[in-house]
Write a protein that holds these residues in place. Structure first.
Motif, short mmCIF file in Angstrom:
data_model
loop_
_atom_site.label_atom_id
_atom_site.label_comp_id
_atom_site.label_asym_id
_atom_site.label_seq_id
_atom_site.Cartn_x
_atom_site.Cartn_y
_atom_site.Cartn_z
N MET A 15 7.83 -24.32 -6.07
CA MET A 15 8.79 -25.06 -6.47
C MET A 15 9.16 -26.64 -7.45
SD MET A 15 9.82 -27.68 -2.21
CE MET A 15 9.76 -29.38 -2.79
N VAL A 43 6.38 -23.84 0.74
CA VAL A 43 7.19 -24.31 0.37
C VAL A 43 8.18 -24.92 1.52
CG1 VAL A 43 9.37 -23.37 -0.51
CG2 VAL A 43 7.19 -22.98 -1.73
N VAL A 74 13.82 -23.84 -5.61
CA VAL A 74 12.64 -22.70 -5.12
C VAL A 74 12.61 -21.76 -5.90
CG1 VAL A 74 11.32 -22.05 -2.53
CG2 VAL A 74 12.49 -24.08 -3.02
#
Lengths: 159, 492
Positions: B325, B352, B311
């Motif tokens: 990501m 995310v 990430v």
């Protein structure tokens, strides 16, 4: 301070024939370069002959470095991982689980066959593992390969 | 079993021992429009090449007008080339065929150089359905099975009818999408995996198309995110410079900046094309990713094939709080194919987290939030040794790792931040390095070797004792995780 030290494991070294083999290759390459330099120097430009000293220096460095490098290479078979150490100046310790082995290559060129040594290249799913042991006595290398492959089969994990 | 050894002729297919299997695997052809599409692509390429030569001539010397004869000859050559391409395409189509066997997919191709390819289902890493523009117009799809071992080991089934492709994908996923990892996946979910694993032939829950969309990235945000980048800034600064250079007759400006522009502009454009219309989804055992503007692509990745997750937040995205990501999937990273492994091209932190939860359900949010916000050795984090502060003064406090039950989490970066998550069961090997400087300072860097991809997890400049602890403990953690994950029938 034990990461690169022996600890309580029985580390096995590699054959000192690897030193001879490597130095022979280096010596040969240096000799060729020196001959070329000398030829050009004599025919065209005299000061170039000084470069021969450089080649000599490289050879000297190799003579000093290679035995140290080779003596730094060692490995140990843990119950589930193979540990490999190498390098004097840049030290590396690699731990490869048997279950991660895809296959094991035995490599020996004409020169190493002459010296009776062979190398093992361990392949995992990543080329970055970069796990290899050079300079094992030939029989030992074959034994080790068999052993590693068998353990790889029995402890195999998915990718 | 039996059909593995039979190079099937029709008579052999009738043999009783083969009939015993529920489904007699038949050789199948691809869609009859395949040669037209393939030929069409070659034809377009030829036309484009011809046209570009003409434009060269037109722009080069204005006074040389191509006469009738050159046009005729040129047209003839074009026609011949097109016909030739069609012919070859048709013959290739006649020869190409595939078979969905019990344990592997077989593919016969090649006109001059015959190729017989066999891909075992347990080697399948991910399955893509691609629809290039032309195929999309014709309602066809290409099915691509990604195997560990790089681009060459992929098997491409092109082209199939769109519904046929989806059926086949569902079927193949049922065969390939068997989870082998039990550690860390909540009880309820691994219970759902079991039927899929048991009836390998049926299209299990892994294969069914997910009903609701987990994440959808608005195209507007994608365009914005591309704009908020150093590359775009560079392009924006370059264009006036080039124009100014041209107007001032300073050729060197174009000579230096031109190639840079040529390299960066298409990259940004390609990202826009491939990452548009992004949708992320998940069934019990697989991740579904749909994206693409002209060529739509639907990738399905079995969750247990994900090797590592990263990430990242580039500096320019910090004010808006966006993250990207990506994952490593063995064999999926294709050269020049930047978005093959993107899970979230640009998302908020909450999005995310949703995606992370989909990929690693057992990974707590706390550890990720810590990884983003914190610096220094707090709440279970081990950071780079203070002795490395003159090597990396700014990021030292950020570089470190923490361990959760089923993953190890790495964090990097002070200004642009990165978090990497590697499941214990997916580490290929451990590697500790120490260069001369490290040695003087008593430091060591540890690599958690993952499969090739955009993520290369590394814990830099640990205190030697910490590195020793990491290697020792991680060895044990990975051992345990591998034992949990290994199934009686081996995979890959």
């Amino acid at each position: 301070m034990g990461l690169y030290a022996d600890g309580d494991r029985e580390w096995s070294g590699v054959s000192s024939a690897l030193v001879t083999a490597r130095l022979q290759v280096t010596g040969f390459v240096c000799a060729v370069i020196a001959v070329v330099i000398t030829a050009i120097g004599l025919l065209a430009w005299r000061p170039l002959l000084w470069a021969d000293l450089l080649v000599l220096g490289v050879l000297g460095l190799a003579c000093w470095l290679v035995p140290r490098q080779v003596s730094a290479m060692s490995y140990v078979e843990d119950p589930e991982e193979l540990l490999i150490r190498r390098g004097r100046i840049f030290r590396t310790l690699i731990s490869v689980p048997y279950g991660r082995l895809q296959y094991v290559d035995l490599e020996s060129g004409p020169l190493s066959r002459h010296h009776g040594i062979a190398g093992l290249q361990l392949h995992t799913a990543s080329p970055n593992s970069d796990a290899h042991i050079k300079g094992l006595p030939q029989e030992l290398a074959e034994e080790l390969r068999e052993r590693l492959t068998a353990r790889g089969e029995s402890q195999r994990a998915g990718l | 079993m039996s059909q593995a050894e039979v190079p099937t002729s029709p008579e052999a297919a009738e043999a009783p021992q083969v009939r015993a299997t529920p489904e007699v695997p038949d050789w199948q052809r691809f869609h009859p429009l395949t040669p037209l599409l393939r030929g069409g692509i070659v034809f377009l390429a030829v036309v484009a090449a011809g046209l570009s030569q003409q434009t060269d001539r037109i722009f080069g010397d204005g006074d040389v007008v191509p006469d009738r004869r050159t046009l005729l000859v040129g047209g003839g050559v074009l026609l011949m080339a097109a016909l030739g391409a069609f012919g070859v395409g048709w013959l290739t189509w006649r020869i190409s065929r595939f078979r969905v066997g019990a344990t592997s997919l077989e593919l016969h191709t090649g006109l001059l150089f015959r190729q017989h390819r066999q891909l075992r289902y347990d080697r399948v890493q991910a399955i893509d359905v691609r629809r290039p523009l032309l195929a999309r117009l014709a309602g066809l799809s290409e099915l691509r099975l990604q195997a560990a071992g790089g681009n060459e080991s992929d098997v491409s089934l092109a082209f199939l009818g769109a519904t046929r492709a989806d059926e086949l994908r569902a079927h193949l996923l049922g065969l390939a999408g068997r989870s082998d990892e039990h550690g860390g996946i909540p009880e309820g979910e691994s219970a759902q995996d079991v039927p899929t694993a048991a009836d390998g032939g049926a299209a299990g829950s892994a294969a069914t198309r997910p009903s609701a969309v987990l994440l959808r990235i608005p195209n507007v945000r994608l365009v914005q995110s591309l704009a908020y980048s150093g590359t775009t800034l560079f392009i924006l600064l370059c264009i006036p410079a080039v124009l100014l250079g041209l107007s001032l007759d300073a050729g060197w400006v174009l000579a230096t900046l031109g190639p840079a522009l040529l390299a960066t502009v298409p990259r940004q454009a390609k990202r826009l094309l491939t990452e548009a219309n992004f949708e992320l989804n998940r069934t019990d055992t697989t991740l579904w990713i749909r994206h693409g503007l002209t060529e739509t692509r639907t990738s399905t990745v079995p969750l247990h094939r994900i090797q590592a997750i990263s990430v990242t937040q580039p500096l320019f995205w910090r004010p808006v709080g966006w993250w990207r990501m990506e994952v490593n999937v063995a064999g999926v990273k294709a050269e020049g194919d930047d978005s093959a492994d993107v899970i979230v091209p640009v998302g908020t932190f909450a999005e995310v987290l949703v995606a992370l939860r989909a990929v690693r359900p057992a990974l707590g949010e706390a550890i990720i939030t810590d990884a983003v916000e914190l610096a220094g050795p707090r709440t279970g984090w081990v950071v780079a040794s203070p002795r490395s502060s003159w090597v990396s003064p700014l990021v030292r406090q950020r570089q470190g790792y923490a361990v959760s039950e089923d993953c190890i989490v790495l964090r990097h970066g002070r200004f642009s931040r990165t978090i990497e998550v590697v499941p214990h069961a997916r580490i290929q090997s451990l590697k500790a390095n120490q260069g001369p400087v490290d040695r003087r300072l008593g430091l060591s860097t540890v690599d958690l070797v993952s499969t090739p991809g955009s993520i290369a997890p590394r814990v830099p400049h640990l205190h030697l004792a910490d590195a020793e602890v990491l290697v020792g403990e991680q060895t044990l953690r990975s051992r345990r995780a591998r034992k949990l994950s290994s199934t009686p029938t081996d995979t890959a």
